[in-house]
Every structure is written in structure tokens, then in C-alpha cells.
Design a protein around this motif. Structure first.
Motif, PDB file in Angstrom:
ATOM      1  N   LEU A  17      92.969  56.319  31.075  1.00  0.00           N
ATOM      2  CA  LEU A  17      93.272  54.923  30.768  1.00  0.00           C
ATOM      3  C   LEU A  17      93.836  54.188  31.974  1.00  0.00           C
ATOM      4  N   SER A  21      92.118  50.917  33.738  1.00  0.00           N
ATOM      5  CA  SER A  21      92.811  49.636  33.897  1.00  0.00           C
ATOM      6  C   SER A  21      92.566  49.048  35.285  1.00  0.00           C
ATOM      7  N   SER A  39      88.823  47.928  31.000  1.00  0.00           N
ATOM      8  CA  SER A  39      89.821  47.072  30.379  1.00  0.00           C
ATOM      9  C   SER A  39      89.131  45.894  29.695  1.00  0.00           C
ATOM     10  N   GLU A  41      89.935  42.876  30.015  1.00  0.00           N
ATOM     11  CA  GLU A  41      89.797  41.812  31.019  1.00  0.00           C
ATOM     12  C   GLU A  41      88.522  41.991  31.835  1.00  0.00           C
TER      13      GLU A  41
END
Length: 77
Positions: A17, A21, A39, A41
Motif C-alpha cells: 500500500l 501511494s 491510489s 488520486e
């Protein structure tokens, strides 16, 4: 893009993770890429302006249905 075996998801979820990110990561099974983890985003930045979209037949906009019907009619049986 970093690559992680699917078994690492269970054993090192925090590391996977953390990497996702920073940039999309590839999740592999039997040494073959199977999934991409990124992510939200990164996902939105990549696909927010993508005009392509999928619909279930019953949810498709009427202009798309009309276009498909015209094509099917023109193509014949």
C-alpha cells in the motif's frame, strides 16, 4: 512500476500500500501481471477526463441506443 507477487498482499500489505501511494504497482500471479493497484488520486487523474464509458444495455443513453440500432439495421442480418 513496481511488481509484487499476490502472496505479498497478505504478508506485506503495508509495504504494498505504501508503494501504491507513490505510484501504481503491478500485482502478479505466477510471475504474470494480473492487477494494478493505485491510489484514488492517481486513478482519478488518469481516468477523470476519459470520455469512454461503459453502460448496461438498460442504462445506456438513448442516443447511444439509437446509434447502435442504426448500425445493426445497416449491417443487416
Amino acid at each position: 512500476m513496481k511488481h509484487y507477487p499476490s502472496t505479498d498482499l497478505k504478508q506485506n500489505l503495508g509495504d504494498v500500500l505504501a508503494a501504491a501511494s507513490q505510484e501504481p504497482v503491478s500485482i502478479t500471479r505466477h510471475n504474470k501481471p494480473r492487477y494494478v493497484l493505485m491510489s484514488i488520486e492517481a486513478y482519478e487523474a488518469r481516468f477523470a477526463n476519459d470520455s469512454r464509458r461503459t453502460y448496461a444495455a438498460e442504462d445506456a443513453p438513448s442516443e447511444h441506443v439509437e446509434m447502435l440500432e442504426e448500425y445493426a439495421y445497416a449491417a443487416g442480418p
